[in-house]
Design a protein around this motif. Structure first.
Motif, PDB file in Angstrom:
ATOM      1  N   GLU A   1      -2.113   4.672   0.497  1.00 29.10           N
ATOM      2  CA  GLU A   1      -1.409   3.616   0.221  1.00 29.10           C
ATOM      3  C   GLU A   1      -0.352   2.898   0.798  1.00 29.10           C
ATOM      4  O   GLU A   1       0.518   3.865   1.527  1.00 29.10           O
ATOM      5  N   TYR A   2       0.022   1.712   0.937  1.00 26.72           N
ATOM      6  CA  TYR A   2       0.983   1.227   1.579  1.00 26.72           C
ATOM      7  C   TYR A   2       0.746   0.837   3.019  1.00 26.72           C
ATOM      8  O   TYR A   2       0.753  -0.151   3.680  1.00 26.72           O
TER       9      TYR A   2
ATOM     10  N   THR B   1      -1.598  -1.827   4.075  1.00 30.20           N
ATOM     11  CA  THR B   1      -1.004  -3.441   3.993  1.00 30.20           C
ATOM     12  C   THR B   1      -0.568  -3.624   5.543  1.00 30.20           C
ATOM     13  O   THR B   1      -0.121  -4.714   5.454  1.00 30.20           O
TER      14      THR B   1
ATOM     15  N   THR C   1       1.156  -3.730  -8.292  1.00 29.16           N
ATOM     16  CA  THR C   1       1.112  -3.810  -7.026  1.00 29.16           C
ATOM     17  C   THR C   1       1.880  -4.642  -5.953  1.00 29.16           C
ATOM     18  O   THR C   1       2.268  -4.430  -5.098  1.00 29.16           O
TER      19      THR C   1
ATOM     20  N   ILE D   1       4.336  -3.886  -3.087  1.00 27.79           N
ATOM     21  CA  ILE D   1       4.209  -3.952  -1.927  1.00 27.79           C
ATOM     22  C   ILE D   1       5.417  -4.778  -1.244  1.00 27.79           C
ATOM     23  O   ILE D   1       6.028  -4.615  -0.273  1.00 27.79           O
TER      24      ILE D   1
ATOM     25  N   PHE E   1       7.964  -2.235  -0.444  1.00 25.23           N
ATOM     26  CA  PHE E   1       7.767  -1.469   0.664  1.00 25.23           C
ATOM     27  C   PHE E   1       8.141  -2.485   1.996  1.00 25.23           C
ATOM     28  O   PHE E   1       8.503  -1.800   2.941  1.00 25.23           O
TER      29      PHE E   1
ATOM     30  N   THR F   1      10.693  -1.330   5.105  1.00 27.50           N
ATOM     31  CA  THR F   1      10.166  -1.379   6.367  1.00 27.50           C
ATOM     32  C   THR F   1      10.995  -2.141   7.335  1.00 27.50           C
ATOM     33  O   THR F   1      11.513  -1.685   8.407  1.00 27.50           O
TER      34      THR F   1
ATOM     35  N   HIS G   1       3.923   5.472   8.890  1.00 27.94           N
ATOM     36  CA  HIS G   1       2.660   4.777   9.354  1.00 27.94           C
ATOM     37  C   HIS G   1       1.874   5.842  10.314  1.00 27.94           C
ATOM     38  O   HIS G   1       0.583   6.193   9.973  1.00 27.94           O
TER      39      HIS G   1
ATOM     40  N   ALA H   1       0.023   2.624  -6.194  1.00 30.86           N
ATOM     41  CA  ALA H   1       1.493   2.598  -6.552  1.00 30.86           C
ATOM     42  C   ALA H   1       1.861   3.511  -7.419  1.00 30.86           C
ATOM     43  O   ALA H   1       3.156   3.527  -7.522  1.00 30.86           O
TER      44      ALA H   1
END
Length: 333
Positions: A15-16, A19, A202, A206, A209, A213, A224, A294
């Protein structure tokens, strides 16, 4: 009348990470199925039937219209299929897309119903238009990925779309054109799904997230790399018939990492099952409970041994039912 089915999906790991470009995830196709039935008619039409709360909703579409900026899933599929078939027109068929089998306690079961519906409907329209099976296999699932993203304002990894298309278990690779590598993991049948009270948004998760980052690039890179490493390691456990200590430890690590990330981005990755089921999981010592996605809506329990699995079943915790057949199975080479 013909019918094409596409299974639901769950993301066990990644998850994440999925993406991001080249982010990996471990996905499983599961029951239930979206069904697209179709029969020849005087004109093209799509009738959708889907669960909403304790009732069913129904709507019929004939054409998308003047390319609106916001499309429903059905409208996005129609638009992409129409472009694919040009200069030919949409087939004169009546389609019925039914996702009622995805009904959960809160209306939807959180198993990727929109992605499954996208795949089933897109494949059905192309088949009704007499597109050769080989060409359908080449065009799908990217056409369905594009349609699903079109309906979500460009967002979405596409893992659930590829899972619905290929079926079975696979390592998903994120990116503009996502990838899929099928794997066989017999021990998956000894894992269990649990349901929480409500889902975390979701798209909102995202966005949080992505913002994280940007603020913490080094931590994001480490996340990652480690997430990908765990996915690849779990994908190599193909000889295990039941979860072993290594699988348990890898999922425990992924669960802790997901919890920490959820706290960092302000979207707690937690799953709170019903009290009786929660007690049963606590009693199954050494078993691992991990939130999926999530968090909030779905979780997976990796039992420590066969006895733990048996006790979970007695408590009403369902086993993961993997669907080996995706929509691609309707289009043989």
């Amino acid at each position: 009348m013909k019918e094409i089915r596409a299974p639901g999906s769950i993301l066990l790991l990644g998850e994440y990470a999925i993406t991001t470009t080249d982010g990996l995830g471990l996905a499983v196709a599961v029951e239930p199925y979206a069904r697209a039935a179709y029969t020849a008619d005087d004109a093209f039409s799509v009738t959708g039937i889907w669960p909403e709360g304790s009732t069913d909703k129904t709507k019929t579409w004939r054409l998308v219209g003047e390319h609106p900026s916001t499309l429903t899933i059905v409208e996005a599929v129609i638009e992409l299929c129409e472009a694919f078939l040009a200069p030919l027109t949409l087939p004169r068929f009546r389609f019925t897309l039914d996702t009622r089998s995805f009904r959960g306690r809160a209306g939807k079961a959180g198993l990727g119903s929109s992605a499954s519906g996208t795949v089933a409907l897109a494949a059905a329209i192309l088949d009704a238009a007499d597109v050769p099976p080989a060409r359908i296999r080449a065009a799908m699932p990217q056409l369905a990925v594009d349609a699903h993203r079109r309906a979500q304002q460009g967002k979405g990894s596409g893992y659930d779309v590829l899972t619905a298309w290929y079926g079975g278990i696979g390592v998903f690779r994120g990116g503009p054109i996502p990838g899929w590598s099928s794997v066989s993991l017999p021990w998956i049948s000894h894992t269990h799904l649990v349901y929480g009270d409500e889902s975390v948004s979701t798209p909102g998760a995202i966005d949080a997230f992505v913002a994280w980052t940007t603020r913490h690039p080094n931590e994001a890179l480490e996340f990652h790399e480690r997430s990908n490493a765990v996915v690849l390691r779990v994908a190599k456990t193909q000889d295990e018939l039941e979860p072993n200590s290594e699988i348990l430890e890898l999922f425990r690590e992924a669960s802790l990492r997901g919890t920490k990330l959820g706290e960092a981005i302000g979207r707690p990755a937690l799953i709170t099952p019903e009290r009786s089921i929660g007690r049963c999981i606590e009693e199954a010592r050494s078993s691992v409970l991990k939130a999926l996605g999530a968090g909030g809506e779905l979780g997976i329990v990796i039992p420590a041994d066969a006895e733990c699995s048996r006790r979970l079943v007695e408590c009403g915790v369902e086993r993961v039912s993997c669907s080996d057949t995706g929509a691609i199975g309707f289009f043989h080479e």
